[in-house]
Design an enzyme around this catalytic site. Structure first.
Site, PDB file in Angstrom:
ATOM      1  CG  HIS A  74       0.915  10.455  -2.608  1.00  0.00           C
ATOM      2  ND1 HIS A  74      -0.222  10.849  -3.267  1.00  0.00           N
ATOM      3  CD2 HIS A  74       0.620   9.258  -2.038  1.00  0.00           C
ATOM      4  CE1 HIS A  74      -1.167   9.935  -3.098  1.00  0.00           C
ATOM      5  NE2 HIS A  74      -0.688   8.970  -2.347  1.00  0.00           N
ATOM      6  N   GLY A  80       9.924  11.557  -9.162  1.00  0.00           N
ATOM      7  CA  GLY A  80      11.032  11.244  -8.269  1.00  0.00           C
ATOM      8  C   GLY A  80      10.940  11.933  -6.924  1.00  0.00           C
ATOM      9  CB  SER A  84       7.726  17.904  -7.656  1.00  0.00           C
ATOM     10  OG  SER A  84       7.472  16.515  -7.669  1.00  0.00           O
ATOM     11  N   PRO A 169      -0.348   4.244  -8.308  1.00  0.00           N
ATOM     12  CG  PRO A 169       0.447   2.494  -6.981  1.00  0.00           C
ATOM     13  CD  PRO A 169       0.810   3.839  -7.501  1.00  0.00           C
ATOM     14  CG  HIS A 199      -1.630   0.063   2.918  1.00  0.00           C
ATOM     15  ND1 HIS A 199      -2.102  -0.388   1.704  1.00  0.00           N
ATOM     16  CD2 HIS A 199      -1.163   1.322   2.679  1.00  0.00           C
ATOM     17  CE1 HIS A 199      -1.938   0.548   0.780  1.00  0.00           C
ATOM     18  NE2 HIS A 199      -1.359   1.587   1.341  1.00  0.00           N
ATOM     19  CB  THR A 200       1.013  -2.435   9.267  1.00  0.00           C
ATOM     20  OG1 THR A 200       0.760  -2.892  10.595  1.00  0.00           O
ATOM     21  CG2 THR A 200       2.251  -1.552   9.299  1.00  0.00           C
ATOM     22  CG  ASP A 253      -3.422  -3.759  11.149  1.00  0.00           C
ATOM     23  OD1 ASP A 253      -4.244  -4.663  11.426  1.00  0.00           O
ATOM     24  OD2 ASP A 253      -2.270  -3.725  11.623  1.00  0.00           O
ATOM     25  CB  SER A 256      -2.196  -2.960  15.913  1.00  0.00           C
ATOM     26  OG  SER A 256      -1.834  -3.689  14.744  1.00  0.00           O
ATOM     27  CG  ASP A 261       1.569  -4.757  13.969  1.00  0.00           C
ATOM     28  OD1 ASP A 261       1.086  -4.630  12.820  1.00  0.00           O
ATOM     29  OD2 ASP A 261       0.879  -4.654  14.999  1.00  0.00           O
TER      30      ASP A 261
END
Ligand code: HEM
Ligand SMILES: *[C@@H]1O[C@H](CO)[C@@H](O)[C@H](O)[C@H]1NC(C)=O
Ligand SMILES: *[C@@H]1O[C@H](CO)[C@@H](O)[C@H](O)[C@H]1NC(C)=O
Length: 336
Positions: A74, A80, A84, A169, A199-200, A253, A256, A261
């Site tokens: 984010h 960049g 900010s 996105p 997102h693991t 996930d 775990s 992983d």
């Protein structure tokens, strides 16, 4: 003469690289004014201090590891990697209060690490670098790789809500949109599929995905037909139908949720990715092949190497270096 100059520069770079690897000397020049070990002379203990503080933070509340990893996305995708995202809104609403920042956590923790560094090395280490180091340590403390990070970013002074909502996105994005969101930040399909593996770890609120995936796929009032039919009822049990502001958390996930992983890729491959954007990685030849390979890999080596590279790429987005930007004392406060 020119050739000699090139040779001398090459020797300097090799020596500097060797010194940084052995932990002894000069910073290693990197991308566009960044360097590995940028604070080597001005605040040699900076990276150790960040790790020590992150250890305590994660020990106190493990959900903050994924939160601080997401924090870097984010920051970097919006104007960049310039911290900010930290600036508190004034007359005009800033990134912090954008809809896309809803549920983002980590502000106090970045400020806490910054205060520690201000004690040791006043006005030296940027908030932007702290965000990148904290994300690196969040991964490490979740059993992921520990990679070297470039530092030397400076803090930006501009924060607009519209940038946050335009450049990040949304979870309902399809593969074509995802590739565009990434490519305008100079990131390719590989960065997309590798970084999505973040997102693991972590969790999401029902409000982020339930409408798209469970109750009103494509505005058609039905479940996403690509969602695993054994997994869908579990999600439906967790998320109330039709409430776009349902804050109930679901692990991304579930097997775990706090271990970094390869199981994210096994989830996605078996249509158990949580967001449309996770599932979408199966809809492009190259990202699909990568998901397949990682889903069946028996070592994390290749993935961990790819992850270090992709995080380095994300850490280079629109950075302010040299005389640009500023070093702030308090990350959330405008200086003027
Ligand atoms: C590819 C496009 C991406 C989309 C559409 C996306 C979307 C989301 C959404 C909607 C959430 C849940 C927010 C909530 O409901 O509280 C989330 C969580 C998260 N995202 Fe992403 N994300 C993307 C890429 C990334 C990348 C590149 C990273 C790398 C830093 C990342 C790291 C995370 C982490 C660690 C969480 C868990 C946060 C927590 O548990 O507090 N995501 N993401
Ligand atoms: C957030 O979204 C709502 C609903 O679309 C909109 O009314 C509101 O102005 C947005 N808030 C900001 C800060 O953009
Ligand atoms: C699903 O989405 C469509 C289009 O946005 C909307 O018209 C409809 O009311 C929604 N249905 C439900 C059950 O929320």
């Amino acid at each position: 003469m020119a050739l000699l100059g090139v040779l001398v520069r090459a020797v300097i770079i090799v020596v500097a690289a060797a010194a940084a690897v052995s932990g002894s000397g000069l910073p290693v020049p990197g991308f566009d004014g960044l360097a590995i070990g940028f604070y080597h002379e001005t605040c040699p203990q900076a990276e150790d201090l960040v790790l020590a503080e992150m250890r305590e933070i994660v020990q106190e509340d493990r959900t903050l590891a994924p939160a601080l990893l997401r924090f870097m996305l984010h920051d970097c995708f919006v104007r960049g990697c310039d911290a900010s995202i930290m600036l508190k809104s004034r007359e005009k609403i800033g990134e912090r209060d954008a809809n896309s920042s809803y549920s983002l956590r980590g502000y106090e923790q970045i400020e806490r690490i910054k205060a520690k560094l201000e004690d040791e090395c006043p006005m030296t280490v940027s908030c932007a670098d702290i965000i990148v180091m904290a994300a690196r340590d969040a991964v490490f403390l979740s059993n992921g790789p520990r990679y070297q990070v470039e530092t030397g970013r400076r803090d930006g002074k501009v924060s607009c809500t519209i940038d946050a909502d335009n450049d990040l996105p949304p979870p309902g994005s399809n593969i074509v949109d995802l590739k565009i969101y990434f490519s305008v930040k100079n990131l390719g399909w590989k960065d997309l599929v590798v970084l999505s593996g973040s997102h693991t770890i972590g969790r999401a609120q029902c409000g982020s995905f339930a409408r798209d995936r469970l109750y009103n796929y494509s505005g058609e009032g039905r479940q996403d037909p690509s969602l695993n039919t054994a997994y869908a009822p579990e999600l439906r049990k967790a998320c109330v139908a039709g409430d776009p502001f349902d804050k109930t958390y679901v692990d991304m996930d579930p097997g775990s949720p706090y271990t970094f992983d390869l199981s994210y890729y096994r989830d996605v491959y078996s249509n158990r990715g949580l967001f449309v954007s996770d599932q979408a990685l199966l809809n492009d030849r190259w990202t699909r092949q990568y998901v397949e390979r990682m889903a069946s890999a028996d070592s994390t080596d290749e993935y961990f190497r790819d992850y270090a590279e992709a995080m380095t790429n994300m850490g280079r987005i629109e950075v302010l270096t040299g005389d640009n930007g500023e070093i702030r004392k308090v990350c959330g406060a405008y200086v003027d």
